[in-house]
Design an enzyme around this catalytic site. Structure first.
Site, PDB file in Angstrom:
ATOM      1  N   GLU A 247       0.828  -1.203   0.000  1.00  0.00           N
ATOM      2  CA  GLU A 247       0.000   0.000   0.000  1.00  0.00           C
ATOM      3  C   GLU A 247       0.865   1.256   0.000  1.00  0.00           C
ATOM      4  O   GLU A 247       1.944   1.283   0.590  1.00  0.00           O
ATOM      5  CB  GLU A 247      -0.905   0.024   1.239  1.00  0.00           C
TER       6      GLU A 247
ATOM      7  N   CYS B 206       3.264  -4.931  15.835  1.00  0.00           N
ATOM      8  CA  CYS B 206       2.542  -4.006  16.713  1.00  0.00           C
ATOM      9  C   CYS B 206       1.101  -4.470  16.917  1.00  0.00           C
ATOM     10  O   CYS B 206       0.404  -4.820  15.959  1.00  0.00           O
ATOM     11  CB  CYS B 206       2.560  -2.601  16.124  1.00  0.00           C
TER      12      CYS B 206
ATOM     13  N   SER C 148       8.243   6.221  16.498  1.00  0.00           N
ATOM     14  CA  SER C 148       6.907   5.757  16.880  1.00  0.00           C
ATOM     15  C   SER C 148       6.967   5.301  18.336  1.00  0.00           C
ATOM     16  O   SER C 148       7.237   4.136  18.630  1.00  0.00           O
ATOM     17  CB  SER C 148       6.463   4.611  15.962  1.00  0.00           C
TER      18      SER C 148
ATOM     19  N   ASN D  86      -6.766   4.856  14.385  1.00  0.00           N
ATOM     20  CA  ASN D  86      -7.688   4.696  13.260  1.00  0.00           C
ATOM     21  C   ASN D  86      -8.279   3.285  13.322  1.00  0.00           C
ATOM     22  O   ASN D  86      -7.604   2.320  12.964  1.00  0.00           O
ATOM     23  CB  ASN D  86      -6.924   4.904  11.941  1.00  0.00           C
TER      24      ASN D  86
ATOM     25  N   CYS E 216      -3.006   1.638   7.911  1.00  0.00           N
ATOM     26  CA  CYS E 216      -2.040   0.776   7.241  1.00  0.00           C
ATOM     27  C   CYS E 216      -2.524  -0.674   7.231  1.00  0.00           C
ATOM     28  O   CYS E 216      -2.822  -1.252   8.273  1.00  0.00           O
ATOM     29  CB  CYS E 216      -0.686   0.881   7.942  1.00  0.00           C
TER      30      CYS E 216
END
Length: 356
Positions: free
Chosen positions: A87, A124, A225, A301, A344
């Protein structure tokens, strides 16, 4: 698979293509005209094109799907030569400004969010990409091809400014050799001429690789991050924290060569009832003391079946105000593409589900 011409810097092509001025012409076709095949290169002799086609390819990506958000964000799903998918996201950061006479006073500003791996090893807990595991690293050419493809698809001229953030699928520093080559290719003056200052490498915190990136002196920015202020929560969210804990990351950041006019970006994904309290804000202020830092708060998100929730706007604002009032520069990232599969891994997951 054959290598792509996008894998090489100009001097490397000049060493292999004779006469060398033809290499420069080809470079122009790749990065100024966004050629997708040798046939597109109109002023290159057919014999040379036939010879090159035996050893190289031009286009590495096929658009499988794209989704357009109301805010101008475009999410792309690309298929690679081996059938794997990645992506890439086209982000509109600022609108074009036009004065009363109809003259453009400021061009629209765009950022491209680039993937560096097929899948990801980091795992993650909040990331949809992690569910699919890790498949392979992207080549430098596959990284470069994403930017070329998006600039072509959006009719974005080669000499118009663009920012690149390595924040897509994968951990960029886990593919450092190919990443660094792609960065250098983007910087080529006869190519896209995207300086290191316009490229940001986002990492989940491979402290030893942060050191190595700094030693390469590529002139890029880094974004950490972070997402948590104590190792217990960060290990829950980012299991790799067991090997690269918060302390080791902070020390690596302090060693990283930073332009004195710039700040180190710390990304903090805010998750409801996990890390959105003022106690966490207080710890964050203490953690970043002594670092010229900027904190970017990011709304989580949501995606289907995730156990995590998007935080309340009031909690985000309170968190931001606490940081600002205690001396930290802090912004809240606009949620781009929330009406499409912008998190993502979402578009890939959605497309695979539709095909089943």
């Amino acid at each position: 698979m054959k290598p792509s011409l996008l894998d090489f810097r100009l001097k490397e092509l000049q060493a292999n293509i004779k006469p060398s001025f033809r290499a420069k012409q080809i470079y122009g076709w790749l990065y100024h005209n966004y050629a997708q095949s040798f046939d597109d290169m109109k002023n290159i002799p057919q014999q040379l094109k036939d010879e090159l086609a035996k050893s190289y390819v031009v286009n590495l990506l096929k658009i499988v799907k794209k989704e357009l958000s109301n805010d101008g964000t475009i999410k792309y799903l690309f298929e690679l030569q081996d059938g794997k998918t990645i992506e890439t996201v086209w982000l509109k950061m600022k609108d074009e400004q036009i004065d009363e006479e109809g003259c453009v006073t400021q061009e629209a500003k765009y950022t491209i969010c680039v993937s560096t791996q097929v899948g990801c090893k980091v795992g993650c807990a909040f990331c949809l990409t992690a569910k699919g595991g890790f498949t392979r690293d992207l080549t430098a050419g596959e990284i470069v091809a994403q930017v070329v493809a998006l600039k072509k698809d959006n009719d974005h001229k080669h000499n118009r400014m663009i920012n690149i953030v390595y924040m897509g699928m994968g951990e960029p520093l886990d593919n450092l050799d190919n990443l660094s080559r792609a960065i250098e290719i983007f910087k080529e003056e006869d190519g896209l001429c995207i300086s290191g200052k316009r490229q940001t490498v986002s990492t989940s915190g491979l402290s030893n690789k942060i050191d190595r990136l700094g030693e390469m002196d590529l002139g890029v920015h880094i974004a950490i991050s972070l997402h948590a202020v104590d190792d217990e929560l960060r290990t829950e969210l980012i299991p790799m924290n067991k090997a690269h804990n918060i302390s080791s990351i902070i020390e690596a950041v302090k060693r990283f060569p930073i332009d004195t006019r710039k700040r180190v970006m710390f990304e903090y994904l805010v998750i409801k009832n996990k890390n959105d309290d003022l106690g966490s804000a207080k710890k964050l202020v203490k953690l970043l003391s002594g670092i010229k830092a900027k904190v970017n708060l990011i709304y989580f998100n949501p995606y289907p079946d995730t156990p995590y929730e998007r935080p309340q706007k009031s909690d985000m604002i309170a968190f931001q105000e606490y940081l600002i009032n205690h001396g930290l520069l802090c912004t809240i990232r606009d949620s781009k593409g929330i009406d499409i599969s912008a998190a993502c891994g979402q578009l890939k997951e959605k497309t695979q589900s539709e095909l089943q």
